[in-house]
Design a protein around this motif. Structure first.
Motif: not given
Ligand SMILES: Nc1nc2c(ncn2[C@@H]2O[C@H](COP(=O)(O)OP(=O)(O)OP(=O)(O)O)[C@@H](O)[C@H]2O)c(=O)[nH]1
Length: 519
Positions: A388-392, A396-398, A401-407, A431-434, A509-511
């Protein structure tokens, strides 16, 4: 001692006032002594004055003696030599012109007039092989005229200063000849400033000041010879006239200006050589010593310096103890830090969960997947893997912000956990968002259905994603399923299939969820 409150000191001169003491007169007149904190009184000398005794007994603080001082010192008189005023002694023997007196040895059976404490005379006579018992020695009358007297007071020879008596003898028309100890290599210091050991110990700075001011006085006298002669004539009632004083001055300068040393300079080596001459002629025992004879200006420390030193030692001691304590503390701290790090490493090793989401971590996922595969093989069961991988998520982080990403990651993790509750199921953050879900005993259709349910729940959670078309956070899922007949399948194969499906889901196309079809 200061110029306003000077220390009173007396100087016992060894002879009558004459140019021999010019440095003292100049230093007095020019105020050098006073500037050095000394109020100096000069005491005129005479042939019988016992210089060392006078100073040791307190009759004066300083004296002007000669090299005989070393003998006095070795006989137990506590004297200290301060400065050699004349680098070479002006001492000579002046004898009447007499056909029977040709060498100094011819003084045997003759009358010789000498001042007291003239070790130089004895050394000279002994070295010349004169039998002292055969020489009639009488006390110096103070005048060279005794050489020419008629009657019993007449002498054949007299001790003399080369700078004084020859001139006087000439003036009185007395024919004379000179016997000079330097012909026999007896080269001693001439006039020497000295003090008592007690005074040197109690007033070391005054002694050094006296020595320096006297040297300054001598330098002045050298440059202003006529002026000092006037001064002697006016103030000190010398026994000589201007001419004699002038000749004396010139003769004296020859004695100490020939040496390229500062006025007053003396060396231990030179005193050792003098001691050797005295020992050789029996005036000093072989066991003579120079220790304590030469003035060293190392002032004994004043009381406050002792106190300061004690405080400094105390501060050093405490400083040292403090440093030792800090060092040991540091060592202990480093040790505990190292232990802590080791413990942390051990804990991390042991840890199975991801700190952010509370799901299993990657390490546990790998081990657990192997275990589940082995079990599926044992029980001939199907096993499914959802990647499972979060789309884009970067956007979202950009955007938020990172704290919102964590939430956001935590919300998704909760949904995954809720959907993997059976005993044969578990969810992990790999993984990070996997994320991944392992589910045992599911058919491919059931596994796909599970993936879709999760995907919808995430989409329906309504987590705002500013960059997505529908404004919602979504996930993509790749599903791989090993049916019972395909097990055993390695973890690597299972993951590769799920990854391939996930890649397709992203590309399309994701989702969405894609089921990997094994070829
Ligand atoms: N907030 C937060 N962000 C994280 C964490 N681990 C990874 N990320 C972010 O997740 C993002 C993953 O980006 P990409 O691998 O480019 O993939 P994506 O933007 O999700 O795009 P697609 O996978 O192609 O949909 C990066 O910006 C990482 O910084 C975490 O623990 N917390």
């Amino acid at each position: 001692n200061t110029p306003d409150n000077p220390l009173k000191v007396r100087v016992q001169l060894k002879w009558f006032h004459q140019y021999q003491f010019a440095g003292f007169y100049a230093a007095l007149e020019q105020g050098y002594f006073r500037r050095a904190g000394l109020d100096v009184e000069l005491i005129e000398g005479h042939p019988e004055v016992d210089l060392a005794r006078t100073v040791v007994d307190g009759g004066a603080e300083f004296g002007v003696g000669n090299s005989s001082l070393l003998i006095d010192f070795n006989q137990g008189l506590p004297v200290v030599a301060v400065a050699a005023i004349f680098q070479h002694s002006p001492f000579v023997i002046l004898a009447r012109v007499d056909p029977k007196i040709r060498t100094v040895k011819d003084l045997e059976g003759r009358t010789l007039m000498g001042e007291s404490h003239s070790a130089e005379l004895t050394a000279y006579l002994k070295k010349a092989g004169v039998d002292l018992a055969k020489v009639r020695q009488v006390i110096h009358s103070g005048s060279v005229k005794s050489l020419a007297a008629n009657g019993p007071e007449r002498v054949d020879a007299t001790t003399a200063y080369i700078s004084t008596e020859p001139v006087e003898a000439s003036q009185y028309g007395i024919p004379y000849q000179i016997f000079n100890p330097r012909e026999l290599n007896i080269d001693l210091y001439g006039d020497t400033l000295f003090t008592s050991q007690r005074f040197a110990r109690e007033h070391p700075q005054a002694v050094a000041a006296m020595r320096d001011a006297l040297a300054e006085g001598w330098r002045y006298a050298y440059r202003h010879q006529a002026e000092i002669i006037d001064l002697i004539l006016e103030k000190y009632h010398p026994r000589m006239d201007r001419m004699t004083l002038t000749l004396e001055a010139q003769s004296l300068y020859n004695l100490f200006l020939a040496d390229i040393v500062d006025i007053g300079y003396m060396s231990r080596t030179r005193w050792q050589e003098i001691a050797r001459i005295f020992a050789e002629t029996g005036l000093l025992p072989a066991s003579y010593t120079l220790d304590g004879f030469l003035f060293t200006p190392d002032a004994p420390m004043p009381g406050w310096a002792y106190q300061a030193l004690a405080w400094a030692a105390l501060v050093l001691l405490f400083g040292g103890l403090l440093i030792a304590y800090i060092v040991s503390l540091n060592r202990r701290l480093r040790l505990s830090l190292a232990q802590l790090e080791a413990a942390n490493a051990g804990l991390a090793e042991l840890s199975t969960t991801d700190a952010l989401t509370g799901l299993f971590n990657r390490r546990h996922f790998d081990a657990a997947l192997d275990r589940e595969l082995a079990r599926a093989t044992r029980h001939t069961q199907a096993i499914a893997l959802l990647m499972i991988d979060v789309d884009e998520f970067k956007k979202y982080n950009d955007a938020l912000g990172h704290p919102a990403g964590d939430a956001c990651l935590r919300r998704i993790a909760d949904i995954l956990r809720d959907n993997a509750q059976r005993a044969s199921e578990f969810a992990a953050r790999i993984g990070g968002e996997e994320f991944a879900i392992v589910a045992g005993g599911l058919t491919p259709d059931e596994a796909f259905a599970l993936a879709e349910r999760i995907r919808r729940e995430v989409a329906d959670a309504g987590i705002v994603h500013p960059s997505r078309d529908d404004g919602r956070v979504s996930i993509s899922i790749g599903v791989n399923c090993a049916p019972p007949d395909r097990v055993p399948l390695t973890a690597r194969e299972l993951i590769a299939g799920a990854d391939a499906a996930l890649y397709r889901a992203k590309r399309e196309g994701r989702n969405r969820s894609i089921l990997h079809i094994a070829e």
